[in-house]
Motif scaffolding. Structure first.
Motif, short mmCIF file in Angstrom:
data_model
loop_
_atom_site.label_atom_id
_atom_site.label_comp_id
_atom_site.label_asym_id
_atom_site.label_seq_id
_atom_site.Cartn_x
_atom_site.Cartn_y
_atom_site.Cartn_z
N PRO A 136 -14.62 86.94 46.61
CA PRO A 136 -13.18 86.16 46.22
C PRO A 136 -11.77 86.14 47.22
CG PRO A 136 -13.89 88.61 45.66
CD PRO A 136 -15.11 87.92 46.44
N VAL A 137 -11.34 85.66 47.17
CA VAL A 137 -9.94 84.86 48.02
C VAL A 137 -8.60 85.45 47.64
CG1 VAL A 137 -8.72 83.62 49.46
CG2 VAL A 137 -11.24 82.94 49.54
N PRO A 138 -8.26 86.49 48.47
CA PRO A 138 -6.75 86.85 47.25
C PRO A 138 -5.27 86.25 47.87
CG PRO A 138 -7.33 88.84 49.89
CD PRO A 138 -8.57 86.97 49.20
N TYR A 139 -5.19 85.53 47.65
CA TYR A 139 -3.52 85.02 47.73
C TYR A 139 -1.96 85.77 46.63
CZ TYR A 139 -3.99 83.48 42.46
OH TYR A 139 -3.86 83.03 41.24
N ASP A 140 -1.22 85.29 46.80
CA ASP A 140 -0.34 85.38 46.99
C ASP A 140 1.20 84.44 46.06
OD1 ASP A 140 0.76 88.47 47.79
OD2 ASP A 140 0.13 88.09 49.39
N ALA A 141 0.45 83.09 46.83
CA ALA A 141 0.47 82.12 46.01
C ALA A 141 -0.45 81.44 46.55
CB ALA A 141 1.70 81.53 46.98
N PRO A 166 7.92 87.32 54.78
CA PRO A 166 7.04 88.61 55.09
C PRO A 166 5.86 88.08 56.02
CG PRO A 166 7.59 88.88 53.17
CD PRO A 166 7.96 87.68 53.34
N ALA A 167 5.29 88.48 56.91
CA ALA A 167 3.62 88.00 57.60
C ALA A 167 3.26 88.14 57.11
CB ALA A 167 3.86 88.89 59.21
N GLY A 168 3.14 89.27 56.04
CA GLY A 168 2.12 89.40 54.95
C GLY A 168 0.93 89.10 54.11
N ARG A 169 2.30 88.19 53.59
CA ARG A 169 1.95 87.10 52.87
C ARG A 169 0.78 86.07 52.50
NH1 ARG A 169 4.66 87.43 47.37
NH2 ARG A 169 4.70 84.99 47.61
N ARG A 170 0.42 86.25 51.35
CA ARG A 170 -1.05 84.90 52.04
C ARG A 170 -0.79 83.43 50.51
NH1 ARG A 170 -4.18 90.08 49.54
NH2 ARG A 170 -2.99 89.53 48.40
N VAL A 171 -0.89 82.58 51.83
CA VAL A 171 -1.18 81.31 50.99
C VAL A 171 -2.57 80.75 51.12
CG1 VAL A 171 -0.15 78.86 50.42
CG2 VAL A 171 1.02 81.34 50.96
N VAL A 172 -3.29 80.88 49.19
CA VAL A 172 -4.33 79.24 49.96
C VAL A 172 -4.17 78.34 48.78
CG1 VAL A 172 -6.83 79.52 48.64
CG2 VAL A 172 -5.87 81.81 49.72
N VAL A 173 -4.62 77.49 49.42
CA VAL A 173 -4.14 76.06 49.36
C VAL A 173 -6.20 75.66 49.07
CG1 VAL A 173 -4.00 73.82 49.93
CG2 VAL A 173 -2.67 75.56 51.27
N VAL A 174 -5.73 75.09 47.72
CA VAL A 174 -6.86 74.46 47.46
C VAL A 174 -7.79 73.10 47.46
CG1 VAL A 174 -9.28 74.30 45.10
CG2 VAL A 174 -7.61 76.45 45.72
N GLY A 175 -8.12 72.26 47.81
CA GLY A 175 -8.34 70.90 48.09
C GLY A 175 -8.14 71.13 49.80
N ALA A 176 -8.69 70.09 50.26
CA ALA A 176 -8.66 69.98 51.74
C ALA A 176 -8.48 67.98 52.23
CB ALA A 176 -9.68 70.40 52.44
N PHE A 224 7.26 79.49 57.81
CA PHE A 224 5.91 80.65 57.31
C PHE A 224 5.02 81.11 57.92
CE2 PHE A 224 1.80 81.41 54.68
CZ PHE A 224 2.69 82.77 53.72
N THR A 225 4.98 82.32 58.40
CA THR A 225 4.21 82.67 59.27
C THR A 225 3.01 83.76 58.86
OG1 THR A 225 5.72 84.69 59.09
CG2 THR A 225 6.14 83.61 60.23
N GLY A 226 2.89 83.59 57.05
CA GLY A 226 1.91 84.41 56.94
C GLY A 226 0.83 84.27 56.82
N THR A 227 -0.70 84.66 56.24
CA THR A 227 -1.55 83.46 56.09
C THR A 227 -2.15 81.96 55.70
OG1 THR A 227 -2.36 85.90 56.16
CG2 THR A 227 -5.07 84.21 55.82
N VAL A 228 -2.52 81.20 55.52
CA VAL A 228 -2.70 79.75 55.40
C VAL A 228 -4.17 79.98 55.23
CG1 VAL A 228 -2.06 78.09 55.28
CG2 VAL A 228 -0.71 79.06 55.69
N THR A 229 -5.06 79.64 54.16
CA THR A 229 -6.13 79.39 53.82
C THR A 229 -6.18 78.34 52.99
OG1 THR A 229 -6.52 81.84 53.83
CG2 THR A 229 -8.62 80.20 53.26
N LEU A 230 -7.19 76.78 53.88
CA LEU A 230 -7.29 75.58 53.26
C LEU A 230 -8.68 75.92 52.93
CD1 LEU A 230 -6.38 72.67 52.38
CD2 LEU A 230 -6.49 72.07 54.86
N ILE A 231 -9.42 76.02 51.80
CA ILE A 231 -10.26 76.25 50.78
C ILE A 231 -10.61 74.18 50.50
CG2 ILE A 231 -11.98 76.83 49.60
CD1 ILE A 231 -10.81 79.09 49.56
N GLY A 232 -11.76 74.04 51.56
CA GLY A 232 -12.45 72.72 50.86
C GLY A 232 -13.60 72.08 50.63
N ALA A 233 -14.45 71.82 49.53
CA ALA A 233 -15.79 71.92 48.74
C ALA A 233 -16.62 70.79 49.64
CB ALA A 233 -15.70 71.45 47.47
#
Length: 158
Positions: A104-109, A11-21, A37-46
């Motif tokens: 905060p950053v929300p995620y589904d996965a 589903p396009a509404g799903r959100r994946v957050v990846v911690v570590g770039a 995967f068509t949902g939101t993908v957020t890549l977070i790097g320090a």
């Protein structure tokens, strides 16, 4: 649509957050898109730098033959949100959120791909001439130091 395609489509509404770039985080984010995967993908790097490959740090970057080793990935074209220079301070699984300085950053996965921290040899803290090499900033700080050195001892083979 085939069963295999249906299984991969999310589903396009799903959100994946990846911690570590680093390599693992970037490959995960890219693979999500490549797998449909068509949902939101957020890549977070320090680190504030665009994601880069670490092996060139001790070779081309340290020798001054390259300024960086950024991955050749068009994150915007892939629809991957990059949040660089942002450290994840906490994971709150019950709320499906990670905490950062900007909120905060929300995620589904959630994918934790933070890598490892180098091990400091006991007794080397604050000893002049002892340096760690893990990040692009470490390589840039070490380059002029090595230019003036004749003898160097390297510990580690990573």
């Amino acid at each position: 649509m085939s069963e295999q395609t249906q299984e991969r489509t999310t589903p396009a509404g799903r959100r994946v957050v990846v911690v570590g770039a680093g390599m693992a985080g970037v490959q995960t984010a890219v693979a999500l898109r490549e797998q449909g995967f068509t949902g939101t993908v957020t890549l977070i790097g320090a680190e504030p730098h665009p994601p880069y490959d670490r092996p060139p740090l001790s070779k081309a970057v340290l020798l001054g033959k390259a300024d960086g080793a950024a991955f050749d990935v068009d994150f915007a074209a892939l629809g991957i949100e990059l949040r660089l220079g942002e450290e994840v301070r906490a994971v709150r699984p019950a709320d499906h959120e990670v905490d950062t300085a900007s909120g905060p950053v929300p995620y589904d996965a959630l994918v934790l791909a933070t890598g490892a921290e180098p091990i400091r040899l006991p007794g080397t803290e604050d000893v002049p001439g002892v340096h760690l090499l893990r990040t692009l900033d470490d390589a840039e700080r070490l380059r002029p130091v090595l230019a003036d050195q004749r003898d160097v001892v390297v510990v580690g083979a990573g």
